[in-house]
Design an enzyme around this catalytic site. Structure first.
Site, PDB file in Angstrom:
ATOM      1  N   CYS A   1      -0.129  -3.624  -1.690  1.00 19.50           N
ATOM      2  CA  CYS A   1      -0.595  -2.249  -1.570  1.00 19.50           C
ATOM      3  C   CYS A   1      -1.401  -1.790  -2.769  1.00 19.50           C
ATOM      4  O   CYS A   1      -2.377  -1.046  -2.623  1.00 19.50           O
ATOM      5  CB  CYS A   1       0.575  -1.305  -1.325  1.00 19.50           C
TER       6      CYS A   1
ATOM      7  N   HIS B   1       4.841   2.306  -3.927  1.00 18.15           N
ATOM      8  CA  HIS B   1       3.677   2.233  -3.046  1.00 18.15           C
ATOM      9  C   HIS B   1       2.472   2.880  -3.719  1.00 18.15           C
ATOM     10  O   HIS B   1       2.614   3.570  -4.738  1.00 18.15           O
ATOM     11  CB  HIS B   1       3.993   2.932  -1.715  1.00 18.15           C
TER      12      HIS B   1
ATOM     13  N   ASP C   1      -4.440   5.673   3.629  1.00 13.41           N
ATOM     14  CA  ASP C   1      -3.592   4.543   3.230  1.00 13.41           C
ATOM     15  C   ASP C   1      -4.063   3.310   3.995  1.00 13.41           C
ATOM     16  O   ASP C   1      -3.679   3.081   5.141  1.00 13.41           O
ATOM     17  CB  ASP C   1      -2.116   4.823   3.538  1.00 13.41           C
TER      18      ASP C   1
END
Length: 651
Positions: free
Chosen positions: A215, A257, A272
């Protein structure tokens, strides 16, 4: 400068940074960097559906012996001197900060340092149901652009890739869109790297070469490509409700994250690309590209459900939510909104049953099919469909904690998980034990109308009977055949014998199901339909729950019917499939298109057609084990067909 005392001593590296600005300007810039959520320490992050390989950020605060210490002094002339003390093998943190700050202050495309979000960026909380997006979008306008971006290939470096993508993009929104689409369709989540605790940050060149990252790599690549394209973009670290999230869990310590904020049309918006690219199967640890539009310019009031940034300003909400609210608020998965859901009740993720029961309702913007699983099984619940949503009554079979999952179908052929609850049950009502074969949904609904069953005599899903008998009727569309079966958890009722406790009649365009229960208890009456002229099997539509508390109930099966028993035939007597021995038994039926009818046992007894259109007569059961009703369809033929079969009690 390096000082050595012995082999165990740490080294001291001195980094001197001289600013020519006045002290006030230097202090202001320092203040900005501290509040900047786009410049965190090295990030490690996770993906929805990813296993234990979630990597996290290290915070600078605390007493960790490996963290650096900064000592800053100012001269009277306003010159700032900063000395950083750190272990021998550690990379200077101040150098990292300074390099990042320098990059944010400007790049080769003339981008200036992005401003921090303010009041005009904030959206009202809670969600006003107006849109899933933070700005008006017609996704149809992106169809050609998306197709183009998804097919662009990497030829050399990042600059050339962005240049190729921008060939068809003519606004900042379109520039962000092509970058988003390219990343979501080409970059795979690196499960193995996510499981390495000491993995170094992914470099954009490495990501392009391997087309894999985690991520922080997704977010970093997205930011870098946006900067090259001339669009202001920030990386935002924080907590997430992704893989491994347990309903009601608390968040503390390191973040897990990273995502992005982009500046479009005078306002910040959230994306995202990690969660937009696909899913990882927790069982196989394999990544699958599965594009998710939801995480592109998501409305902040929805984004906060599974993303909590380190800086509350990046929530883009008014008022902002606290971490405690984030932990306690109900988590609606992205598919909840993708499938057209609007709200769910209760709004808390942990539910305590009341008298052994919990009720969940969902409101949707259109008729939707739902299903549920309690502890992995489709049992112990009554799910009824509504025109715009559903209602679920759940009855946990034991005290303790239970996992409830709710799935929705939407416009696709696949049911997707949209909600998860934790049920806490401290009491079980043993009187509420539902049949294992009670398939969902229960009760007629918009779906049964869609399948050709209309105007039911019993609109409620539960039917109570005091004598163990009931009659259910409904209209049936032209060309539709109906099949029903009865199921209970007690007694030797098989799939075949279960149909024998139901006798189906047709009057004009209505079907009637006469039901006789073999004993007291709860039973599932399942309704199936099929188009007569089409091949294939019957399709389940809905169930009724039949309840009888009369312990004296002991009804026999109905007579067995054969293929020549017409859909519009009607049986008035005898309805019991088992006849008494040594008796004269009257028969009365309505049969259509029949030339002759008779009853056959030891002898043959003809039936006669009366003025009301019923075939009547009687027969003796003496010396018989079975009795048949037979018909002659054509007077010119001598071949009789069996339509009903009765058994005779032994003497």
């Amino acid at each position: 400068m390096e000082l050595k005392k012995d082999s165990n001593a740490v080294s001291i590296d001195m980094l001197l940074i001289v600013h020519s600005e006045k002290r006030r300007a230097a202090q202001g810039a320092h203040s900005e960097r501290q509040a900047d959520p786009g410049a965190p320490p090295q990030r490690r992050g996770g993906l929805q559906g990813v296993g234990n390989g979630i990597r996290r950020w290290q915070k600078f605060e605390g007493n960790d012996q490996h963290l650096a210490e900064n000592i800053t002094s100012h001269s009277l002339a306003g010159t700032q001197l900063t000395v950083e003390v750190h272990p021998r093998d550690a990379m200077p943190q101040l150098l990292k900060k300074f390099s990042l700050a320098k990059r944010l202050q400007g790049d080769k495309n003339g981008n200036t340092r992005p401003r921090q979000p303010g009041a005009k960026d904030a959206h009202a909380y809670p969600w006003d149901r107006s849109s899933l997006k933070s700005m008006p979008l017609d996704l149809r306008q992106f169809e050609k652009l998306d197709s183009y971006a998804s097919q662009v290939t990497v030829k050399s470096g990042l600059d050339e890739l962005v240049s190729d993508l921008l060939q068809e993009a003519h606004s900042d929104l379109e520039r962000v869109r092509v970058i988003w689409i390219w990343i979501c369709h080409h970059i795979e989540y690196d499960v193995e790297a996510a499981q390495e605790k000491d993995r170094q940050a992914f470099k954009p060149t490495d990501i392009l070469r391997t087309q894999k990252t985690n991520c922080d790599g997704y977010a970093g690549l997205f930011e870098r490509m946006c900067r090259i394209a001339g669009v202001q973009c920030m990386t935002v670290p924080g907590y997430s409700k992704g893989f491994g999230y347990q309903t009601g869990q608390s968040f503390s310590g390191e973040f897990d994250h990273a995502w992005n904020a982009v500046y479009l049309e005078g306002r910040w918006h959230l994306v995202d690309s990690t969660w937009g690219s696909g899913l990882v199967d927790s069982a196989t640890s394999k990544f699958t590209f599965l594009y998710n539009e939801f995480y592109f310019l998501t409305h902040p009031a929805l984004f906060i459900e599974d993303h909590f940034p380190d800086n509350k300003n990046w929530q883009l909400l008014k008022p902002p939510q606290s971490l405690k609210q984030f932990e306690n608020n109900m988590y609606h998965k992205s598919e909840f909104y993708n499938k057209g859901m609007l709200s769910a009740h209760p709004e808390t993720s942990v539910i305590k049953t009341v008298n052994g029961k919990a009720t969940i309702t969902i409101e949707s913007c259109a008729p939707t099919l739902f299903m549920f699983m309690l502890n992995g099984k489709q049992e112990h619940g009554l799910l009824s469909l509504r025109k715009n949503g559903m209602k679920l009554d759940i009855y946990p079979p034991t005290v303790g904690t239970h996992k409830l999952q709710i799935f929705a179908k939407g416009n696709s052929d696949i049911y997707s998980s949209v909600l998860e609850y934790t049920l806490k049950c401290n009491y079980v009502d043993i009187g509420v034990q539902l049949p294992a074969e009670l398939h969902q949904p229960v009760g007629p609904s918009w779906f049964s109308e869609q399948m050709g069953i209309v105007k039911p005599s019993h609109p409620d899903p539960i039917i109570h009977t005091s004598d163990g008998r009931c009659s259910v009727s409904f209209g049936v569309d032209e060309g539709i055949s109906v099949l029903a079966s009865l199921h209970g958890d007690e007694g030797p009722i098989t799939e075949e014998t279960g149909r024998r406790y139901i006798f189906q009649l047709h009057r004009e365009k209505r079907a009637e199901l006469k039901v006789q229960l073999p004993q007291a208890g709860k039973f599932a009456l399942k309704i199936f339909v099929k188009k007569r002229l089409e091949p294939g099997n019957y399709v389940f539509v809905f169930s009724y729950l039949l309840c009888c508390t009369n312990t004296k109930v002991n009804w026999p099966m109905f007579p067995e019917s054969f293929g020549n028993w017409g859909q519009d035939n009607e049986l008035l007597e005898p309805l019991s499939g088992v006849l008494p021995a040594n008796r004269n038994v009257p028969f009365k039926l309505k049969l259509h298109g029949i030339a002759k009818a008779l009853v056959k046992g030891q002898d043959t007894w003809p039936l006669t057609l009366n003025r009301e259109g019923y075939w009547e007569g009687s027969c003796s059961t003496a010396g018989c084990q079975e009795i048949y009703v037979m018909v002659l369809e054509n007077a010119n033929h001598n071949f009789y067909s069996y339509i009903l079969k009765y058994k005779v009690n032994s003497q």
